[in-house]
Every structure is written in C-alpha cells, then in structure tokens.
Design a protein around this motif. Structure first.
Motif, PDB file in Angstrom:
ATOM      1  N   SER A 276      26.997  49.607  43.770  1.00  0.00           N
ATOM      2  CA  SER A 276      26.576  50.932  43.287  1.00  0.00           C
ATOM      3  C   SER A 276      26.801  51.967  44.382  1.00  0.00           C
ATOM      4  N   CYS A 277      27.085  53.193  43.963  1.00  0.00           N
ATOM      5  CA  CYS A 277      27.188  54.266  44.959  1.00  0.00           C
ATOM      6  C   CYS A 277      25.801  54.591  45.490  1.00  0.00           C
ATOM      7  N   SER A 278      24.780  54.418  44.648  1.00  0.00           N
ATOM      8  CA  SER A 278      23.379  54.705  44.996  1.00  0.00           C
ATOM      9  C   SER A 278      23.159  56.149  45.429  1.00  0.00           C
ATOM     10  N   GLY A 279      24.023  57.042  45.006  1.00  0.00           N
ATOM     11  CA  GLY A 279      23.975  58.444  45.447  1.00  0.00           C
ATOM     12  C   GLY A 279      22.576  59.048  45.407  1.00  0.00           C
ATOM     13  N   GLU A 280      22.101  59.460  46.588  1.00  0.00           N
ATOM     14  CA  GLU A 280      20.719  59.909  46.718  1.00  0.00           C
ATOM     15  C   GLU A 280      20.480  61.287  46.130  1.00  0.00           C
ATOM     16  N   SER A 281      21.524  62.111  46.084  1.00  0.00           N
ATOM     17  CA  SER A 281      21.264  63.490  45.656  1.00  0.00           C
ATOM     18  C   SER A 281      21.374  63.670  44.138  1.00  0.00           C
ATOM     19  N   GLU A 282      21.843  62.657  43.441  1.00  0.00           N
ATOM     20  CA  GLU A 282      22.053  62.800  41.995  1.00  0.00           C
ATOM     21  C   GLU A 282      21.221  61.786  41.196  1.00  0.00           C
ATOM     22  N   PRO A 283      20.673  62.210  40.058  1.00  0.00           N
ATOM     23  CA  PRO A 283      19.934  61.257  39.211  1.00  0.00           C
ATOM     24  C   PRO A 283      20.816  60.075  38.793  1.00  0.00           C
TER      25      PRO A 283
ATOM     26  N   VAL B  48      30.017  50.836  40.469  1.00  0.00           N
ATOM     27  CA  VAL B  48      29.225  51.661  39.552  1.00  0.00           C
ATOM     28  C   VAL B  48      28.933  52.976  40.261  1.00  0.00           C
ATOM     29  N   ASP B  49      29.569  54.041  39.785  1.00  0.00           N
ATOM     30  CA  ASP B  49      29.433  55.342  40.433  1.00  0.00           C
ATOM     31  C   ASP B  49      28.654  56.326  39.568  1.00  0.00           C
ATOM     32  N   GLY B  50      27.937  57.207  40.248  1.00  0.00           N
ATOM     33  CA  GLY B  50      27.131  58.189  39.536  1.00  0.00           C
ATOM     34  C   GLY B  50      27.949  59.319  38.955  1.00  0.00           C
ATOM     35  N   CYS B  51      29.063  59.647  39.601  1.00  0.00           N
ATOM     36  CA  CYS B  51      29.843  60.785  39.129  1.00  0.00           C
ATOM     37  C   CYS B  51      31.317  60.589  39.448  1.00  0.00           C
ATOM     38  N   GLU B  52      32.077  61.618  39.126  1.00  0.00           N
ATOM     39  CA  GLU B  52      33.536  61.539  39.262  1.00  0.00           C
ATOM     40  C   GLU B  52      34.009  61.450  40.711  1.00  0.00           C
ATOM     41  N   LYS B  53      33.121  61.687  41.646  1.00  0.00           N
ATOM     42  CA  LYS B  53      33.533  61.538  43.060  1.00  0.00           C
ATOM     43  C   LYS B  53      33.850  60.080  43.378  1.00  0.00           C
ATOM     44  N   ALA B  54      33.305  59.164  42.593  1.00  0.00           N
ATOM     45  CA  ALA B  54      33.654  57.739  42.656  1.00  0.00           C
ATOM     46  C   ALA B  54      33.567  57.148  44.069  1.00  0.00           C
ATOM     47  N   CYS B  55      32.455  57.425  44.738  1.00  0.00           N
ATOM     48  CA  CYS B  55      32.316  56.988  46.142  1.00  0.00           C
ATOM     49  C   CYS B  55      32.394  55.471  46.296  1.00  0.00           C
ATOM     50  N   ALA B  56      31.777  54.720  45.397  1.00  0.00           N
ATOM     51  CA  ALA B  56      31.788  53.255  45.539  1.00  0.00           C
ATOM     52  C   ALA B  56      33.199  52.717  45.309  1.00  0.00           C
TER      53      ALA B  56
ATOM     54  N   ILE C 288      21.900  64.740  50.830  1.00  0.00           N
ATOM     55  CA  ILE C 288      23.238  64.573  50.265  1.00  0.00           C
ATOM     56  C   ILE C 288      23.468  63.075  50.070  1.00  0.00           C
ATOM     57  N   CYS C 289      24.419  62.739  49.246  1.00  0.00           N
ATOM     58  CA  CYS C 289      24.716  61.328  49.004  1.00  0.00           C
ATOM     59  C   CYS C 289      25.353  60.736  50.262  1.00  0.00           C
ATOM     60  N   LEU C 290      24.723  59.702  50.784  1.00  0.00           N
ATOM     61  CA  LEU C 290      25.254  59.064  51.997  1.00  0.00           C
ATOM     62  C   LEU C 290      26.659  58.502  51.766  1.00  0.00           C
ATOM     63  N   ALA C 291      26.900  58.020  50.552  1.00  0.00           N
ATOM     64  CA  ALA C 291      28.207  57.417  50.251  1.00  0.00           C
ATOM     65  C   ALA C 291      29.362  58.405  50.436  1.00  0.00           C
ATOM     66  N   LEU C 292      29.055  59.693  50.303  1.00  0.00           N
ATOM     67  CA  LEU C 292      30.112  60.699  50.523  1.00  0.00           C
ATOM     68  C   LEU C 292      30.567  60.679  51.982  1.00  0.00           C
ATOM     69  N   LEU C 293      29.602  60.401  52.881  1.00  0.00           N
ATOM     70  CA  LEU C 293      29.963  60.305  54.302  1.00  0.00           C
ATOM     71  C   LEU C 293      30.756  59.033  54.555  1.00  0.00           C
TER      72      LEU C 293
HETATM   73  S1  SF4 Z   1      29.715  58.978  43.179  1.00  0.00           S
HETATM   74 FE1  SF4 Z   1      28.631  60.907  42.901  1.00  0.00          FE
HETATM   75  S2  SF4 Z   1      26.448  60.344  42.725  1.00  0.00           S
HETATM   76 FE2  SF4 Z   1      27.549  58.605  43.639  1.00  0.00          FE
HETATM   77  S3  SF4 Z   1      27.344  58.851  45.840  1.00  0.00           S
HETATM   78 FE3  SF4 Z   1      29.284  59.789  45.221  1.00  0.00          FE
HETATM   79  S4  SF4 Z   1      28.774  61.964  44.890  1.00  0.00           S
HETATM   80 FE4  SF4 Z   1      26.837  60.813  44.880  1.00  0.00          FE
END
Ligand code: SF4
Ligand code: SF4
Lengths: 148, 158
Positions: A14-21, A69-77, B54-59
C-alpha cells in the motif's frame, strides 16, 4: 517438468499516503487482506524502506508477485516498486475505483467511520479477487487459506 | 529520551511558517499506527493553523513538488520503529527534520500505554497518541514562538 518452485506468497504493497483519506484506505485494506482473508499468504513491506532500508527490501518483487494499492493517480507504491525493486503484477488506484463506484462523499483520513470501513472492505475484496486470479493462473502456490 | 534530533526551526515570518509533521508509513507495527494518529492529532486538532502533513511515499518516490516542500519548510518526523523511515526519507530529500521522534521510545516511558494492534490501537494506544501529540505540539510552539498555537475555532478563545 517444472523445476522452479512457485512462490507461496504474494506481496501486497500500500502507498499508505498519510495526507489523503484514500491513503488510509489502502493501508487498512491491505491489513485486512493480511489478517482476515489471506493470512500467511499476503505479505507486505513498509514502502519507505525502499529508500531507508538496508537494500534487502528491493528484492521484494523478485521474490513475490506484487500487487500495489495506491490512493491516487500519483501511484507512489506502483512507481516506487518499479523504481527500486522491479515489476508489478497488478495495481489498484483507489481514487479511480471510487469514481467507478460513484462514491463522491468526503472521506476522513484520520477517523475512518462506517463509510470508510465499507469502502475498505470493498477494496480488500478487490485485492482478494486479484490474489484468487494469481492462484488460478498458477503464479502462486497456496497450500491452504485459513481466512478464506 | 524520545527526541534525538533537535535543531533550530528555520526562521521566517509567522505568516508563511509551515510545519510538516510526517509519520512513517509503517504497515506492520501498532507503534506505526500510533505515530500516524499522533501526526493527525497535531495537524487536525492541536495545531491546525501551522501544521500539515504530506504523503511520505512521495518522498520515497522522489516527487519534485514534495521534495521542494520538505526542503523549504520545517519537518518533524514520527517513526514507528528504529528503522526511522520518516526521518531517513526526509534526510534523503536534502534537509534533515528539525526534530525526530520514535514511538517505541515513548512506549518505554509509558509502559501502560501499549497499543493493541495495527488496525485498532485500543485505549493504551490512544493515550500514547495524546502524549506524543502534546509533545509535538509543544515543540511546534517552542520553535515557532507560539505562532501556531490555538485550535483554529475562530471563537476568539485562543
Ligand atoms: S499514491 Fe497518492 S495517496 Fe498514495 S502516497 Fe502517493 S500521493 Fe499519497
Ligand atoms: S520506521 Fe519502522 S514501522 Fe515505520 S515505516 Fe519504517 S520499518 Fe515500518
């Protein structure tokens, strides 16, 4: 004759993105799959270890087929796995799923309520379907799945 | 000692001061859930005027915009274990956090606050969240000269 052993586990990241629901939903959905639906089969990794770890984490996608499993289109994971480790078998974008499901409600990242948990269960169901598919395609060999 | 890195907050006008409170993205440990919730408590309840995340994964990914944010603002990290992923990912962005915290350190000092599980930290975990969040909020006040204090309720009480 097949000589190479098939992996018995699947990596679910999971991306586990902290700033997004949606980031909170990815984290909780992956935990649900690990704890309830595919315990002992679905394994995960703290994503920031790709950069902060000792390097062993970068073997992740070489050892297991990986679902991100990503929260948004940034697709960090997904993109981090491709950048540091290798191929991703399947990827999920929660924001796209929510659009498909017609869910437009404002969601909480910090205090998931009934709706957030309902969505989390649905996302876990999506992950489970992908794992079922990987099993049926013979990409992972599952002995028994006590949570199923 | 829970805090192990503290440096002066980068001085700027109160107006544009922003503090990013970044927890690690741990998925396997209840202490990571505590760190995440502590960060939310600071940015949403205790110091919403000045604190954000901010999302740590972005870093981890190396997203340009996110890198720029942590290079130009003050960052406080909260990690779920000694691997210090939040701290190290921020450092890798080119500028160390002004302060770094580890949840297990707080747990050592508050043994009755053991979190239950990753998905449900329970009563003990909630207490630990409050302790850490109070500590981080106080730290923000100290660094910012009180610029972010108050709950942002606009009721004139704070
Ligand atoms: S995919 Fe989106 S929600 Fe997930 S960490 Fe990246 S920016 Fe945040
Ligand atoms: S600091 Fe520990 S719990 Fe947090 S992301 Fe890293 S390995 Fe996981």
């Amino acid at each position: 004759m097949e000589l190479q052993a098939k992996p018995a586990k699947v990596g679910v990241l999971s991306c586990s993105g902290e700033s997004e629901p949606e980031g909170t939903i990815t984290r909780n959905a992956v935990r649900l799959v690990m704890e309830k639906y595919y315990p002992g089969v679905a394994v995960s990794l703290c994503l920031p270890l790709y950069l902060a770890g000792d390097g062993g984490e970068r073997e992740f996608s070489k050892k297991y087929p990986v679902i991100t499993v990503d929260g948004c289109e940034k697709a960090c994971a997904k993109l981090s796995t491709e950048k540091y480790s290798g191929e991703v078998e399947y990827s999920i974008d929660i924001r796209r799923l929510l659009a498909e499901w017609g869910i437009k409600n404002k969601l909480s990242r910090s205090r998931p309520g009934e709706l957030e948990w309902e969505i989390t269960e649905r996302v876990a169901g999506e992950i489970v379907s992908i794992i079922d598919k990987l099993v049926s395609e013979g990409k992972i060999e599952v002995q028994d799945t006590p949570g199923q | 000692m829970n805090r192990f890195t503290v440096s002066e907050m980068r001085g700027r006008d109160t107006e544009d001061k922003k503090v990013y409170v970044i927890p690690c993205s741990g998925i396997g440990k209840p202490t990571a859930s505590v760190g995440r919730d502590a960060a939310y408590r600071v940015i949403e309840e205790k110091r919403p005027k000045i604190a954000d995340t901010i999302c740590l994964a972005l870093l981890t990914l190396g997203d340009k915009e996110a890198l720029e944010k942590v290079r130009t603002a003050d960052v406080i990290t909260i990690d779920g274990c000694a691997k210090d992923c939040a701290k190290k990912n921020v450092e890798a962005a080119g500028r160390p956090p002004v302060s770094s915290h580890r949840v297990p350190g707080y747990l050592k000092d508050n043994k009755d606050c053991k979190p239950e599980s990753v998905l449900d930290i329970g009563e003990g975990g909630e207490k630990l969240v409050e302790i850490i969040a109070d500590d981080v909020a106080r730290e923000i006040d100290r660094f910012s000269g009180g610029a972010g204090a108050g709950c942002d309720c606009k009721g004139g009480c704070c």
